[in-house]
Every structure is written in C-alpha cells, then in structure tokens.
Enzyme design. Structure first.
Site, PDB file in Angstrom:
ATOM      1  N   ASP A 272       0.859  -1.149   0.263  1.00 36.42           N
ATOM      2  CA  ASP A 272      -0.333  -0.135   0.056  1.00 36.42           C
ATOM      3  C   ASP A 272       0.593   1.275  -0.645  1.00 36.42           C
ATOM      4  O   ASP A 272       2.154   1.042   0.375  1.00 36.42           O
ATOM      5  CB  ASP A 272      -0.865  -0.310   1.208  1.00 36.42           C
ATOM      6  CG  ASP A 272      -2.163   1.067   0.857  1.00 36.42           C
ATOM      7  OD1 ASP A 272      -2.351   1.340   0.335  1.00 36.42           O
ATOM      8  OD2 ASP A 272      -3.079   0.493   0.940  1.00 36.42           O
ATOM      9  N   TRP A 273       0.627   2.183  -0.905  1.00 33.62           N
ATOM     10  CA  TRP A 273       1.509   3.657  -0.564  1.00 33.62           C
ATOM     11  C   TRP A 273       1.884   4.004   0.492  1.00 33.62           C
ATOM     12  O   TRP A 273       1.257   4.973   1.702  1.00 33.62           O
ATOM     13  CB  TRP A 273       0.630   4.569  -1.328  1.00 33.62           C
ATOM     14  CG  TRP A 273      -0.065   4.900  -2.961  1.00 33.62           C
ATOM     15  CD1 TRP A 273       0.622   5.793  -3.376  1.00 33.62           C
ATOM     16  CD2 TRP A 273       0.586   2.789  -3.543  1.00 33.62           C
ATOM     17  NE1 TRP A 273       0.827   5.396  -4.872  1.00 33.62           N
ATOM     18  CE2 TRP A 273       0.088   4.114  -4.807  1.00 33.62           C
ATOM     19  CE3 TRP A 273      -0.350   2.557  -3.509  1.00 33.62           C
ATOM     20  CZ2 TRP A 273       0.161   2.715  -6.490  1.00 33.62           C
ATOM     21  CZ3 TRP A 273       0.216   1.121  -4.950  1.00 33.62           C
ATOM     22  CH2 TRP A 273      -0.125   1.821  -5.987  1.00 33.62           C
TER      23      TRP A 273
END
Length: 577
Positions: A272-273
């Site tokens: 995930d970012w």
C-alpha cells in the site's frame, strides 16, 4: 495477436500482393521472435518469463521493483513504472478502481458501491461490474487496477464499508472473485486488497491486530484465498497495519508462508502507498514491488536495495524471483500483447456503460419489507423528499482513493421529479444537515458559515508552516477556503515532507444563543474560540467532532464575536489506497 482483415478481390494481382505481404510479415515476426522470443504469445507463460529474465540486466530488474507516485510528476497515474522499449516491457500504470476509476480521473462511469453489488448475490452482475471496470481502466492506459477490496466489514463505522462486500467472508469471496474475473478479462491485472485485516481506518498505519489462527483463516483470509485459488488474481496489496506484532509488508509468515507456500500464489505483492518500513525485511518477507517512490518518498527498493544486493545482504536469486512474479501476471492477462494506449484524460464512459451500471444498481436494491402492501404507490398527489444528499450534496461516490468523478449526476430529487411527472407535486427540504467538512457556525435550524468572504476575501486568513506543530515563522500567509482535501503541498514555499497550517477568521452571530461548532479533519486539528481550545484532536487522526458556545448577536467586537484558529498538521506519506 493482431488480425488483418482483407476484403475479397477476384484478381490474381491482389493474391500475389497478399502472398508477398504475408511472407514479409511472417519473416519479420519470425526474426522478432528469435531476437525477443518472449514476445511470442504462443509460448507457455513461464517459458516467456524465464526467457525475458535471462535477457535483463541488473538495472532492468531493479526498475520493475520500485515505482513512483503521482506527486513525482513522472506520470499522472497514482503508481507508475517506466516501460523498457529495448525489451518490449510495457509501462506499468496503476490506478484505484473500487467502484470506478478513482483518484478524480475524468470521463469515467461511477458504478454502484461494491456493498450494493454484494446485495445482489449475483455472480453475473459481479463479472459485469469487473468487466466494465477493466474496460474503462484499459481505455485510460491502466494495466494494474487497485481493486477489489475484500476486507471484512466488522463495523459500520469503518470509513470504507461501502468499498467492500460486507461482513460475510463467503459473500466477500464470491463477489470479489467474480469481479477479478471481469477485470482480468480486459487485459488488466486486478490487485486484491488490503492483505490482511485492514478492517478500520483509524490508526490503520500503525495498529496491531491480534488474531488467533482459526479466526484469521476462517474470516479475514478466506476472501483472499478465493481470489488466489479461484480468481487467479495477478497481484495482492500488502496493508499498512500489523498482524500479531508484524507489519504486513514485513510479514513473512503471511506473505510467503500463507500466500506462496500454502496457496501457491504466483503473482506479485505490492505495498500500500507508503506502507513499507524496511528494505531488507520487506524483500525477504515476500514484498515484490514498493509504492510509491520518488519525490518525498523513500525508494526502499531503489538505491537501498541495490546496495543490499551488491554487498551480498540480499541474493540476486531473490531479485530474480520478484521480477518473475511481476512479469508473470503481465503475460497472463496479455499486457505484453496489448500495451497501454489510452491516457487519463480520455473519455471512456458511454451510454452502454451507464445502462450496465444502472442494471447492477437496480439488482442490488433490495426491498426488505412492504407492510400492508403500500407499494407500489398509487393515487399519490404530493411527495416529500427530505435530506441534503437528495439534492444539494448527493452522495454518488465514497471518499478517499475510491472516490469517482462522475461524468454526470442525476440527484434523487431530480430523478423522482422526472419519474413523477407533472401530475404529482414533489417537494424538497434539506432536513437536519450532517457535520460539515470544515468548521461551521450553527444555530438550528439554520447554518451560519464561519468563512466570511467580506472579512478575508474569498476565505479566511491562512498561515502555512514548515513544521508539523506550527512552530517557526509562517512561510506564507494568504486567504483561502478551508473545506478541501490536500493531495499535494498547498503552497510552493513548503519544502519539508511534513507541515502544518493555521486558519484565522472572525464573524458576527446573527442572533444570540448557543451555537454548535463542527470540525472534521484528517491528520490532527485544534479549534480555538477567543484564544481558548474548545476542540483538541491533534493526535486523533481522522475525526469529526462538535462543541457548543454562547454568542451575542450583532456585536462585531472581539468579546461578542468568534475568532477561529484551526491548526491542521499534514503528513503527505499517509496515503489511502
């Protein structure tokens, strides 16, 4: 493979030309396949993968493991890896897509929320949903779509309940797998997320979920297992949170032990970012692609990974394995044969997509009870439509990375009026308004805005600071609105990765009485009235809060008016995908 369709001709000359052209095309293709054999779509996928890896340099391989984000300016996509023209590797363009192409991309279809799709219990609708998503993603040049979200919704207060398929693991698995089938039928890799136990938004980047093995496998992991075994999903997104004391991007027991060893997953794992914490632990645990890197983001799989391999801390065989895992789903969905050609500005929605979205929405609309057979309504003369979302602020999409910028909107009020026709009177009232998205001055039943244009131009006075605690001298002071979302630094003078801001405004209450103040923010905030803190959410993350204060009408002096100071700290690395 491309098909060339020839119109029939009855001349020998044309037949001769056709033979020459076909021979030339075959010769060129044969030569290309010999020099780059992995481009031959007739070969088994694993063979193509191995052939390509053998021709890749160390730099070629590392380039696939570290992407860049939207803020880097390299591309407009929320995640991006450059193409490799020498090896015919297409660019990898990642975009959000829970209920339509997200991230405020124009010209797309706003699909019903996935929670509505699950209410249909219909596999064919789910495949149709995914197919529409994949088709529009492909039209935008996207070949990796960040969805579906199959996290279990254990509480209605979770901010992303709309984005998943409910609280039942089996229903989540069935709907999610069918959506994956649809997405990947359009030459687009689906990314099932968020692996695993990312079931709330509060403190999602740091929370530690303690889950026993039976609960973990029977509830939280089951939809992911179906996505891998039944959906042949191309990628899995590693979540922010910890599970049993280990961050998911570092969690070898789940990324390797469960995904790979138990389920036989052959695709790649993307973070995930901003979820990655450590180069060595992540690469050893089974993370294959780090997102995002570049401007103001750590390139965990860039320079640090290069140094770790050169020093012998990480083996080249580990890198080769990660590269194979990224390449395999690209070959699987046909991305090598159909490189991204669209762009984010291209309009991809059409009337056919609108009709499909409407069908899915209708199938997901379930009537639970019709007491006394009141429906369908007959002999109706007046209809009252109540609620702000019915007209002034229609809720056509969820928020965050799943938000879809609808091409056109018909509000419930407008739709009911059109359906009712001229013989039925349709009335509207906003009713009780919700907590606003910015500080607002309320005196029921009317709302009085705290942002007075006549005092501070178009907005209230704003001061921006390089620090995250309002310390130091403001780098910029200007007038600005307060109801908005930040996707990048608000002013160019900000050079640090974290910063804060203060808003100052003064209003005169229209009538005397007790007023309610609402404050909604993400990142931490405080609300001051006449120099006193009345709401303190500095360390609370994403919150909505209210308080009350007594004010006197018609007195613009400081003692009888209200002065606001709202400080919001912002950390741009905390993204939501």
């Amino acid at each position: 493979m491309e098909r060339i369709i020839w119109k029939r001709r009855s001349t020998v000359v044309l037949a001769g030309m056709l033979a020459v052209l076909l021979f030339g095309a075959y010769h060129a293709m044969s030569h290309n396949n010999q020099s780059k054999p992995w481009t031959d779509a007739h070969q088994p996928v694993d063979r193509r993968v191995n052939e390509l890896v053998e021709h890749m340099t160390f730099d070629d391989k590392l380039a696939l493991l570290q992407g860049v984000g939207q803020e880097s300016g390299v591309s407009g996509y929320v995640g991006h890896i450059n193409a490799n023209p020498r090896l015919k590797i297409p660019s990898i363009n990642l975009e959000d897509g829970a209920q339509g192409i997200g991230d405020n991309v124009p010209g797309v279809t706003a699909l019903p929320a996935p929670i509505s799709l699950s209410a249909s219990w219909d596999h064919s609708d789910a495949v149709l949903y995914g197919t529409l998503l994949g088709r529009e993603a492909s039209g935008k040049g996207v070949n990796v779509l960040l969805g579906p979200n199959v996290n279990i919704m254990r509480t209605a207060l979770n901010g992303r309940t709309f984005e998943s398929y409910g609280e039942d693991p089996y229903l989540n698995a069935e709907m999610g797998t069918s959506v994956i089938d649809g997405i990947q039928s359009q030459h687009v890799i689906a990314v099932v997320k968020h692996f695993v136990a990312n079931n709330q938004e509060t403190d999602r980047t740091s929370e530690n979920d303690h889950i026993d093995q039976r609960t973990l496998h029977e509830i939280y992991l089951l939809p992911f297992e179906a996505a891998v075994k039944d959906g042949n999903v191309g990628a899995v997104m590693a979540a922010y949170n910890q599970v049993n004391g280990q961050y998911m991007t570092d969690n070898r027991s789940l990324l390797t032990g469960v995904l790979d060893d138990s389920w036989g997953f052959k695709g790649f794992v993307v973070s995930d970012w901003g979820a990655t914490h450590n180069t060595f632990q992540a690469i050893q645990a089974g993370l294959d692609m780090n997102m995002p890197g570049g401007k103001n983001q750590p390139d965990y799989f860039g320079v640090p990974l290069r140094k770790a391999v050169v020093s012998g801390q990480i083996s080249i065989s580990t890198i080769n394995n990660d590269v194979r895992r990224i390449l395999r789903p690209l070959f699987d969905v046909g991305a090598f044969n159909q490189a991204p050609e669209g762009n984010l500005q291209k309009k991809v929605t059409n009337s056919s997509d609108d009709r499909e979205a409407q069908k899915i929405e209708e199938d997901g609309t379930v009537l639970l009870k019709d007491t006394g057979g009141i429906l369908p309504l007959e002999n109706v003369h007046t209809i009252a439509v109540i609620g702000q979302s019915a007209s002034e602020n229609p809720m056509i999409s969820g928020g965050g990375s799943a938000h879809v910028n609808a091409s056109s909107v018909v509000t419930p009020f407008e739709g009911i009026k059109q359906r009712a026709g001229s013989s039925i009177r349709v009335l509207y009232s906003p009713g009780t308004l919700p907590i606003p998205t910015g500080p607002t001055f309320i005196n029921s039943p009317n709302w009085f805005p705290v942002i007075p244009g006549q005092l501070f131009g178009k907005g209230i006075q704003t001061q921006y600071f390089q620090s995250t605690d309002l310390s130091g001298t403001p780098v910029e002071t200007r007038s600005s609105d307060i109801d908005f979302s930040w996707t990048k630094k608000p002013v160019p003078q900000i050079t640090s990765s974290g910063w804060s801001a203060k808003w100052i405004g003064r209003v005169t209450p229209p009538t005397s009485g007790t007023y309610t103040f609402g404050l909604s923010s993400s990142g931490g905030s405080r609300l001051y009235i006449n120099g006193k803190i009345v709401l303190d959410r500095w360390n609370k993350g994403m919150t909505q809060s209210t308080c009350t204060a007594i004010a006197t009408a018609g007195h613009p002096c400081l003692s009888n008016s209200i002065t606001l100071r709202m400080a919001l700290r912002h950390h741009p690395t905390r993204c939501c995908h």
